[in-house]
Design a protein around this motif. Sequence first.
Motif, PDB file in Angstrom:
ATOM      1  N   ILE A  71     -10.615 -25.731   9.097  1.00  0.00           N
ATOM      2  CA  ILE A  71     -11.588 -24.636   9.026  1.00  0.00           C
ATOM      3  C   ILE A  71     -11.244 -23.545  10.038  1.00  0.00           C
ATOM      4  O   ILE A  71     -11.291 -22.355   9.729  1.00  0.00           O
ATOM      5  N   SER A  72     -10.862 -23.955  11.261  1.00  0.00           N
ATOM      6  CA  SER A  72     -10.549 -22.913  12.242  1.00  0.00           C
ATOM      7  C   SER A  72      -9.314 -22.129  11.809  1.00  0.00           C
ATOM      8  O   SER A  72      -9.258 -20.910  11.978  1.00  0.00           O
ATOM      9  N   THR A  73      -8.344 -22.807  11.214  1.00  0.00           N
ATOM     10  CA  THR A  73      -7.146 -22.095  10.760  1.00  0.00           C
ATOM     11  C   THR A  73      -7.486 -21.098   9.661  1.00  0.00           C
ATOM     12  O   THR A  73      -7.017 -19.957   9.672  1.00  0.00           O
ATOM     13  N   LEU A  74      -8.339 -21.510   8.730  1.00  0.00           N
ATOM     14  CA  LEU A  74      -8.735 -20.582   7.668  1.00  0.00           C
ATOM     15  C   LEU A  74      -9.476 -19.381   8.255  1.00  0.00           C
ATOM     16  O   LEU A  74      -9.225 -18.229   7.883  1.00  0.00           O
ATOM     17  N   LEU A  75     -10.363 -19.664   9.209  1.00  0.00           N
ATOM     18  CA  LEU A  75     -11.088 -18.560   9.849  1.00  0.00           C
ATOM     19  C   LEU A  75     -10.134 -17.615  10.565  1.00  0.00           C
ATOM     20  O   LEU A  75     -10.289 -16.394  10.486  1.00  0.00           O
TER      21      LEU A  75
ATOM     22  N   ALA B 150      -7.491 -12.610  11.176  1.00  0.00           N
ATOM     23  CA  ALA B 150      -6.251 -12.062  11.735  1.00  0.00           C
ATOM     24  C   ALA B 150      -5.516 -11.171  10.744  1.00  0.00           C
ATOM     25  O   ALA B 150      -4.917 -10.176  11.138  1.00  0.00           O
ATOM     26  N   ILE B 151      -5.554 -11.509   9.460  1.00  0.00           N
ATOM     27  CA  ILE B 151      -4.758 -10.736   8.507  1.00  0.00           C
ATOM     28  C   ILE B 151      -5.274  -9.296   8.416  1.00  0.00           C
ATOM     29  O   ILE B 151      -4.476  -8.354   8.566  1.00  0.00           O
ATOM     30  N   PRO B 152      -6.574  -9.075   8.220  1.00  0.00           N
ATOM     31  CA  PRO B 152      -7.030  -7.671   8.226  1.00  0.00           C
ATOM     32  C   PRO B 152      -6.765  -6.982   9.558  1.00  0.00           C
ATOM     33  O   PRO B 152      -6.357  -5.817   9.584  1.00  0.00           O
TER      34      PRO B 152
ATOM     35  N   LEU C  21     -14.381 -22.217  18.952  1.00  0.00           N
ATOM     36  CA  LEU C  21     -13.499 -22.079  20.105  1.00  0.00           C
ATOM     37  C   LEU C  21     -12.033 -22.080  19.686  1.00  0.00           C
ATOM     38  O   LEU C  21     -11.219 -21.319  20.220  1.00  0.00           O
ATOM     39  N   TYR C  22     -11.684 -22.929  18.741  1.00  0.00           N
ATOM     40  CA  TYR C  22     -10.290 -22.968  18.286  1.00  0.00           C
ATOM     41  C   TYR C  22      -9.915 -21.666  17.590  1.00  0.00           C
ATOM     42  O   TYR C  22      -8.780 -21.184  17.703  1.00  0.00           O
ATOM     43  N   THR C  23     -10.866 -21.104  16.877  1.00  0.00           N
ATOM     44  CA  THR C  23     -10.597 -19.822  16.233  1.00  0.00           C
ATOM     45  C   THR C  23     -10.302 -18.760  17.296  1.00  0.00           C
ATOM     46  O   THR C  23      -9.332 -18.015  17.201  1.00  0.00           O
TER      47      THR C  23
END
Lengths: 363, 296, 313
Positions: free
Chosen positions: B101-105, B110-112, B166-168
């Motif tokens: 989930i944090s990676t998807l977030l 990050a991409i935009p 936090l990971y995000t």
Amino acid sequence: MAEVVFDQASRIYTPGAKPAVDSLDLTVADGELVVLVGPSGSGKSTALRMLAGLEPIDAGSVRIDGRDVVDVPSKDRDIAMVFQNYALYPSKTVAENMAFPLKMRGMDKEERGRRVRQAAEMLGLTDFLDRKPKAMSGGQRQRVAMGRAIVREPQVFLMDEPLSNLDAKMRVQTRAQIAELQNRLAVSTVYVTHDQVEAMTMGDRVAVLADGKLQQYATPPELYDRPTNAFVAGFIGSPAMNLLDLPRSSTGVTLGGVEVPLPREISDAAGSRDRITVGIRPEDWVLESTDADAGSVIKAVVDVVEELGSESYLYAHLAEDTSTSIVVRGPGRVKVRFGDPIAVRPNPEALHVFDVETGQRLP
Amino acid sequence: MAVTTSTPPDERTPDTAEGAPEPRRRRGNAVDVWLGVIAWVVGIAFFFPVFWMVLTSFKTEADAYTPTPKIIFEPTLEQYEGVFSSGIGPYLANSVGATVISTLLVLLLAIPAAFALSLRPVQKTSDVLFFFISTKMLPVVAAIVPIYVVVNEIGALDNIWTLIVLYTGMNLPIAVWMMRSFFLEVPGELLEQASIDGAPLWRTLREIVLPIISPGIFATALICVIFAWNEFFFAVNLTAANAGTVPVFLVGFITSEGLYWAQLSAAATLAALPVVIAGWVAQNKLVQGLSFGAVK
Amino acid sequence: MTTTLERPAPDKQAGGAPMIDRAEGWRRRAPLLPALIFTIIVTQIPFLLTIFYSLQSWNLVRPGSQSFVWFQNYADVFTDSQFRQVALNTVVMTLGSVLIAVALGLVLALLLNRQFFGRGVVRTLLITPFLITPVAAALLWRTVLLDPTLGLVNFVLSPFGASGTEWISEFPLASVMAALVWQWTPFMMLLLLAGLQSQPTDQLEAARVDGANSWSIFRELTLPHLRRFIELGVVLGTIYLVNTFDTVYMMTQGGPGVASANLPFYIYQRAFLGFDIGQSAAMGVVVVILTLIAATFALRLLFRTFSGEEEAA
């Protein structure tokens, strides 16, 4: 079809600084191929990008077919562009690449297919339609980029150094193809290059730019025969014209200790100037016998001989004034070599004369 | 162990680097062979502890504790059974949840952001970029106290979403920098061509930019996965039985079970395995991620 | 303005139509804002709170003990001899591990930057330590590798009479650093390998044609070329390693005493074992200040690296 007009068009990157394109006035007649040529930084690409809508027009206007396009986005200018690196979409096949602009305009699939096939046939790309750009050679990619421009049937083609990534042989071949294609389609074209040979061979008219300013806009023969200033004179022609800054004498100028008479109208135009810049093309020297009388010929010593087979170019420095170098065209299989003396005389009918300060042609 | 080899980033012809300058082939070859052997020896030496850990995880405890380390033994899965029966399951699920989930977030944010810092740059782009990098310079320890207090106040201790947030935050700067370097690799001509062709922005992004940068998105995601999975400091301080991740499980495991090497090796192998695989896949891009795209 | 997508060029917009600049500016900013706001909230607010807490006396186990004491916590921090010891440990641990890892990484990168059988496999083997979950790696070092009687290290060294060495208790800091070096050498190797491979081949060929031998090529060309990458490795390694917590926690618990404790671990102890919020917050602030000093220097190095990249791009 369309006429393209640059009307005092300027591009100013930083306010206050020198404009990249300075008050450009240029008219491209309907169906004409106009080449913008100049050294790097001359503003030729910027001018093209202003026409494409990729750079804003900060002052003046640009009109396509009578319509002011200053505030018109690229996509609505009805233009097609071929980029230096072709800008093919890597994830799309050749056919998809060519169809993309049509698709964006909402053209139906059938018509898209018909136009793509037609263009592919014209360019010999029929067998490659399903390939990705990655799997094609440079020349083929270049043709795909051309094809993508053609299918649009635009009012204007814009080409930004489209041949600079091809090898020498391919370049000559494609040069002729583009000129032929443009003639057949009769679409107004603006073509940017830094290569004056390309400019001279392809352009109906050629615009020479330097430092953001238009230097001369004329047909190739006129550019060659009557360059409007010393810059154009030096830029067009290879090897370049000899431009010599010479003191006036009573009847003409002094070159290498020899009186070179000037034709009457040039002499009049030069007026009371002490010095003038005299331009002599390499082919406008006459080679004389080295035994000739010292007062009538200019003696020089050969530094380098470029033997091209059908002709040769002799790079030499004057015997009287060793800091002045000249280039002289000689016949093929010329017998002279390094260190040999030669004697030359300029053809007085073919002299170009410019003001030393301004570089402007006299008269 | 199945070693998935990946090709080096840049296949080069031999002798392009320093070394083997001897024009005489034979001597050059001998040097090459020896240096190759040394490289193998060093590679195996670095890998050996990992190999030993995996090996030990298939031993019985009796085989694990021998004064002369045993290479030949009868492999058993009982340690893995032991690890699973001691309840690693929920911890694995937490780790997977927090990581995925944090990676998807991160990608979503990050991409935009990377787009706004590259292809269509905002003013002061470099200031924003350096703000992102500077957040990685501040030590996490200095923030843990208020984070703990705040999380405690809002009752979010031992909650997986706390770790996800936090990971995000932890991975976002890396992802922004990395994605930006991928966006910058998209030739400007392509975008200009698309705008002349009349493609709207979202369509340009979807049909033209996305296919070009998708390997970059994948690499960025893998790097975020590695960091999130391995994270320990937040996990140990902010979670317990409910939201604990695999590293937290490892700690609890050794304190409750004592140090049984074989079982511990099995647990450690399970903990490390997903990231090792992700890292092998992403090895060419690891440096790019860790160096904020400074090295391509 | 048009729908043009522009490359980052200096002052592209400067001469453009000023009327639309504002709207266009916001349209450009919009995709950036979620990430920026998120990062500010998650990373900056805690630091501000840290400063606030650091001015208070507050122990979690004594409810109601919260009171404003201004700089008392800081005074305590600076008179705390353990804190000084721990700060020193942190410097030694971080810089020592980074420098050793860079040196080893350089050697490995040079070894790998040549063609040999199974190069890809060797590279994969080499990077594996970097990927192992640090908690698992620390466990592995503490038990299987460094155990005094049954550990592999003592077994390998036993012919040299080193058997029975109590690595963890006799050399706690060195043991932790060994584990860190083992984990970080692969990263340095990858970084420097990327550096080596970015060196233009024609330079090396030119040098060889000029008659340079491999040592002088290395010293005169390769090393200067790698300098930027070495600096980058040191800076990045420092950023990541100064935050080391897992390895200390799992291998030594900072012990014996504070012999192997670093600042992250020490602050953790104060906050979560001592429950002294004010004290640990003050230490956090001190760490931030020290890091900022180091980071200013580091950022300058990095800036050069990054702006160099931009120009090349």
